[in-house]
Write an enzyme that holds these catalytic residues in place. Structure first.
Site, PDB file in Angstrom:
ATOM      1  N   GLU A   1       2.703  17.012   5.032  1.00  0.00           N
ATOM      2  CA  GLU A   1       3.950  17.066   4.908  1.00  0.00           C
ATOM      3  C   GLU A   1       4.658  15.719   3.573  1.00  0.00           C
ATOM      4  O   GLU A   1       4.320  15.067   4.367  1.00  0.00           O
ATOM      5  CB  GLU A   1       5.601  17.174   5.654  1.00  0.00           C
TER       6      GLU A   1
ATOM      7  N   CYS B   1      11.707  11.841   2.086  1.00  0.00           N
ATOM      8  CA  CYS B   1      11.254  12.779   1.296  1.00  0.00           C
ATOM      9  C   CYS B   1      12.353  13.464   0.554  1.00  0.00           C
ATOM     10  O   CYS B   1      11.924  14.135  -1.079  1.00  0.00           O
ATOM     11  CB  CYS B   1      10.205  13.391   2.218  1.00  0.00           C
TER      12      CYS B   1
HETATM   13  P1  NDP Z   1       1.468   7.003   3.798  1.00  0.00           P
HETATM   14  O1  NDP Z   1       0.542   8.207   3.710  1.00  0.00           O
HETATM   15  O2  NDP Z   1       1.015   5.396   3.575  1.00  0.00           O
HETATM   16  O3  NDP Z   1       1.040   6.639   5.742  1.00  0.00           O
HETATM   17  C1  NDP Z   1       1.296   8.459   6.550  1.00  0.00           C
HETATM   18  C2  NDP Z   1       1.653   7.952   7.859  1.00  0.00           C
HETATM   19  O4  NDP Z   1      -0.217   8.282   7.242  1.00  0.00           O
HETATM   20  C3  NDP Z   1       1.262   7.072   8.336  1.00  0.00           C
HETATM   21  O5  NDP Z   1       1.578   7.021   9.822  1.00  0.00           O
HETATM   22  C4  NDP Z   1       0.184   5.651   7.966  1.00  0.00           C
HETATM   23  O6  NDP Z   1      -0.013   5.180   8.837  1.00  0.00           O
HETATM   24  C5  NDP Z   1      -0.784   6.668   8.492  1.00  0.00           C
HETATM   25  N1  NDP Z   1      -1.977   6.658   7.733  1.00  0.00           N
HETATM   26  C6  NDP Z   1      -3.020   5.323   6.578  1.00  0.00           C
HETATM   27  N2  NDP Z   1      -3.831   5.391   6.431  1.00  0.00           N
HETATM   28  C7  NDP Z   1      -4.084   6.757   6.662  1.00  0.00           C
HETATM   29  C8  NDP Z   1      -5.033   7.159   7.009  1.00  0.00           C
HETATM   30  N3  NDP Z   1      -6.479   7.072   5.251  1.00  0.00           N
HETATM   31  N4  NDP Z   1      -5.806   8.350   7.704  1.00  0.00           N
HETATM   32  C9  NDP Z   1      -4.450   9.199   8.085  1.00  0.00           C
HETATM   33  N5  NDP Z   1      -3.924   8.612   8.595  1.00  0.00           N
HETATM   34  C10 NDP Z   1      -3.290   7.624   7.561  1.00  0.00           C
HETATM   35  O7  NDP Z   1       3.470   7.084   4.147  1.00  0.00           O
HETATM   36  P2  NDP Z   1       3.996   6.222   4.583  1.00  0.00           P
HETATM   37  O8  NDP Z   1       4.147   6.225   6.255  1.00  0.00           O
HETATM   38  O9  NDP Z   1       5.055   5.318   3.918  1.00  0.00           O
HETATM   39  O10 NDP Z   1       5.219   7.352   4.403  1.00  0.00           O
HETATM   40  C11 NDP Z   1       6.216   7.665   2.874  1.00  0.00           C
HETATM   41  C12 NDP Z   1       5.506   9.188   2.754  1.00  0.00           C
HETATM   42  O11 NDP Z   1       6.239  10.406   3.230  1.00  0.00           O
HETATM   43  C13 NDP Z   1       6.419   8.864   1.325  1.00  0.00           C
HETATM   44  O12 NDP Z   1       5.373   9.290  -0.093  1.00  0.00           O
HETATM   45  C14 NDP Z   1       7.465  10.452   1.332  1.00  0.00           C
HETATM   46  O13 NDP Z   1       7.872  11.350   0.366  1.00  0.00           O
HETATM   47  C15 NDP Z   1       6.147  10.841   2.630  1.00  0.00           C
HETATM   48  N6  NDP Z   1       7.483  12.028   3.193  1.00  0.00           N
HETATM   49  C16 NDP Z   1       7.136  13.285   3.309  1.00  0.00           C
HETATM   50  C17 NDP Z   1       8.245  14.356   4.067  1.00  0.00           C
HETATM   51  C18 NDP Z   1       7.452  15.228   4.025  1.00  0.00           C
HETATM   52  O14 NDP Z   1       8.721  16.534   5.280  1.00  0.00           O
HETATM   53  N7  NDP Z   1       7.864  16.420   3.227  1.00  0.00           N
HETATM   54  C19 NDP Z   1       8.897  13.260   4.949  1.00  0.00           C
HETATM   55  C20 NDP Z   1       8.769  12.002   5.137  1.00  0.00           C
HETATM   56  C21 NDP Z   1       8.209  10.946   4.469  1.00  0.00           C
HETATM   57  P3  NDP Z   1       0.081   3.485   9.234  1.00  0.00           P
HETATM   58  O15 NDP Z   1       2.217   3.610   8.777  1.00  0.00           O
HETATM   59  O16 NDP Z   1       0.314   3.294   9.661  1.00  0.00           O
HETATM   60  O17 NDP Z   1      -0.693   2.558   7.464  1.00  0.00           O
END
Ligand code: NDP
Length: 529
Positions: free
Chosen positions: A245, A279
């Protein structure tokens, strides 16, 4: 830290969760290592067997107990969400707690029906005494990796669906919102969820990467496109299926016959709720040239009227952004837009009267075009760029001119026109005269096309992502051996040609014409054995 009482192996560091409005510490959580993640998965796997043997009603009891706790502790939970993410308390209640209470009720009550074994119509094979059913079984252990923008609603919804389907969960919340993640686990523990079924591994990206690389039965990832790609790559190594997502650049189209007042309010809420960090936020607004001056003027007035304070302030419409990194992205997009000729109608920078937090004013832009970052890349902040169009075809073409396809909205008084346009827009959800909110409907599927993701969450389609379909086929006439079994004689080959010409048409009458050949084949096979 685990959801349960387990103590992790000593770690070198804690992650410190800070209130983005004030910089105050909200709490600390363990930075879980790859080893911690592996242990959490082991515990989850051990617990899942007994859980999957329970009835839906028994699982629902735990979910409904948790729901009662959420309801009675709503204010405390909303305040925690607000302090960790920056959003107003009112919004935490409206956009995180209300939808999850509804979702918990829905899946607790409906999963039995949604996962009922299904009889499949197998056409002429049915007339040959066969039947087929699909039964749905849990996958095992689901890894959930969730973002900070809806730190309660996104993971909790997926946890509930996964548990109701009979799975165990290992949840990795964002490093910006670990305390909310732990609160979810604590709620379920107090609701009577057996130990091991919901393990929370707090940490940063390295913890997420460890979960993505581990052997679980599915990864439900919500986050950015860049991280989603990394998760898919890691999961491919173990052939773990993933639901992604991802981001959005969601368009809003306002036709000349729209209710301009309602559309302007929707644009302001859709773009600025959660400081634009959704998002499905309205990230691009296209308005018909004839109504553009009126619409834009109302949008600007309504934006000016928004009150910006820390999320815990009782009169806050907009809180702080969740991180300084996100704030800088917004500033970069604005700089790029203004350099290329965009006009700031309201907002445009950090508010002068709010110090010490990651605040950005709600900002409306005019004179934008698709060369600008603000129209191409996900801004994920309180920025609403408004562009005009001349006709329906142009509006659709502008809306589809994006790498993303999560949601879109179409505003018109003519619902038939709205539906027609909706079917031509490339987005997982298209709303007519609505905006942003359908993630909050438990019954409807959520997910994107193009770079906005793969797979679905919520609704029956989302539940299906959390189970494996097993096909069970029965021959009720076992004593008649099949005509296509060994051995192959010229007579058999002739019958097979007949099957190709007649049986494969799906017509019972055509197939009946093969009856004499079939009889001969039966007799031939019988005489050979
Ligand atoms: P990120 O991709 O930065 O992080 C998402 C999750 O992945 C966090 O828990 C993060 O941990 C973790 N993560 C970071 N690096 C890795 C890795 N290498 N492998 C696995 N997991 C990892 O997104 P954001 O938290 O910045 O969220 C914003 C984004 O999410 C936007 O692009 C938004 O559009 C999208 N989004 C999409 C939704 C949907 O339903 N389509 C809903 C809500 C948001 P940590 O934060 O601890 O670094």
């Amino acid at each position: 830290m685990s959801a349960q009482t387990t103590t992790y192996t000593a770690t070198l560091r804690d992650i410190i969760s800070l209130d983005p409005a004030t910089g105050e510490e909200v709490g600390r959580a363990t930075l879980c290592s790859a080893e911690d993640v592996a242990h959490a998965i082991e515990r989850a796997r051990a617990a899942q067997k007994a859980w999957s043997a329970l009835t839906f009603r028994e699982r629902a009891r735990v979910v409904l107990n948790a729901r009662e706790l959420v309801l009675s502790e709503m204010d405390e939970i909303a305040r925690l969400i607000s302090r960790e993410s920056g959003k107003p308390v009112a919004e935490a209640v409206a956009m995180e707690i209300v939808p999850t209470l509804d979702l918990m009720r829905y899946f607790a009550r409906r999963t039995t029906r949604l996962l009922k074994p299904e009889k499949i119509d197998i056409g002429l094979y049915g007339l040959m005494g066969r039947s087929s059913r699909v039964v749905y079984r849990p996958l095992g252990v689901i890894g959930i990796i969730s973002p900070w923008n809806f730190p309660w609603a996104i993971p909790l919804g997926e946890v509930v669906m996964a548990l109701m389907a009979g799975n165990a969960v290992v949840l990795k919340p964002s490093e910006l919102t670990p305390m909310v993640g732990l609160r979810i686990a604590e709620t379920f523990r107090r609701a009577g969820l057996p130990e091991g079924l919901l393990e929370v591994v707090t940490g940063d990206g390295t913890t997420g990467a460890a979960l993505a690389a581990a052997v679980v039965d599915k990864i439900m990832f919500t986050g950015s496109v860049a991280t989603g790609r990394r998760v898919a790559e890691a999961a491919a190594k173990t052939l773990t299926p993933v639901v992604l997502e991802l981001g959005g650049k969601d368009p809003m189209i306002v036709f000349e016959d729209a209710d301009i007042e309602a559309a302007a309010s929707a644009a302001v809420w859709g773009a600025f709720a959660n400081s634009g960090q959704a998002c499905a936020s309205v990230e691009r607004c296209y308005v018909h040239t004839r109504v553009a001056p009126q619409f834009t003027a109302r949008v600007v007035e309504k934006t000016r009227a928004l009150r910006q304070h820390a999320g815990t302030h009782p009169d806050s419409d907009l809180g702080a952004m969740s991180s300084v990194g996100q704030l800088r992205t917004v500033e970069e997009h604005l700089r790029d837009a203004v350099t290329r000729g965009a006009r700031v109608l309201v907002g445009g920078g950090r508010p002068l009267d709010l110090h010490g937090g990651h605040f950005h004013q709600p900002t409306v832009l005019a004179d934008v075009d698709h060369t600008m970052m603000v129209m191409r890349e996900e801004t994920f902040g309180p920025v609403l760029p408004v562009m005009t169009f001349a006709d329906e075809a142009e509006a659709i073409s502008l809306a589809n001119d994006s790498l993303f396809g999560l949601t879109a909205s179409v505003w018109t008084r003519d619902v038939r026109r709205g539906r027609r346009v909706a079917t031509r827009i490339e987005a997982g959800t298209v709303m007519v005269n609505e905006v942003l909110y359908t993630h909050g409907i438990a019954q409807t599927p959520w997910g994107g096309v193009k770079q906005s993701g793969i797979g679905r969450t919520h609704g029956r389609l989302g539940l299906m992502e959390l189970v494996a379909p097993y096909h069970i086929h029965v021959n009720h006439l076992a004593r008649f051996e099949d005509v296509w079994w060994f051995n192959y004689t010229p007579r058999a080959t002739e019958l097979f040609r007949g099957l190709a010409r007649r049986f494969a048409t799906g017509s019972a009458w055509q197939t009946l014409l093969l009856a004499p050949q079939m009889m001969k084949r039966f007799i031939e096979r019988r005489s050979k054995t």
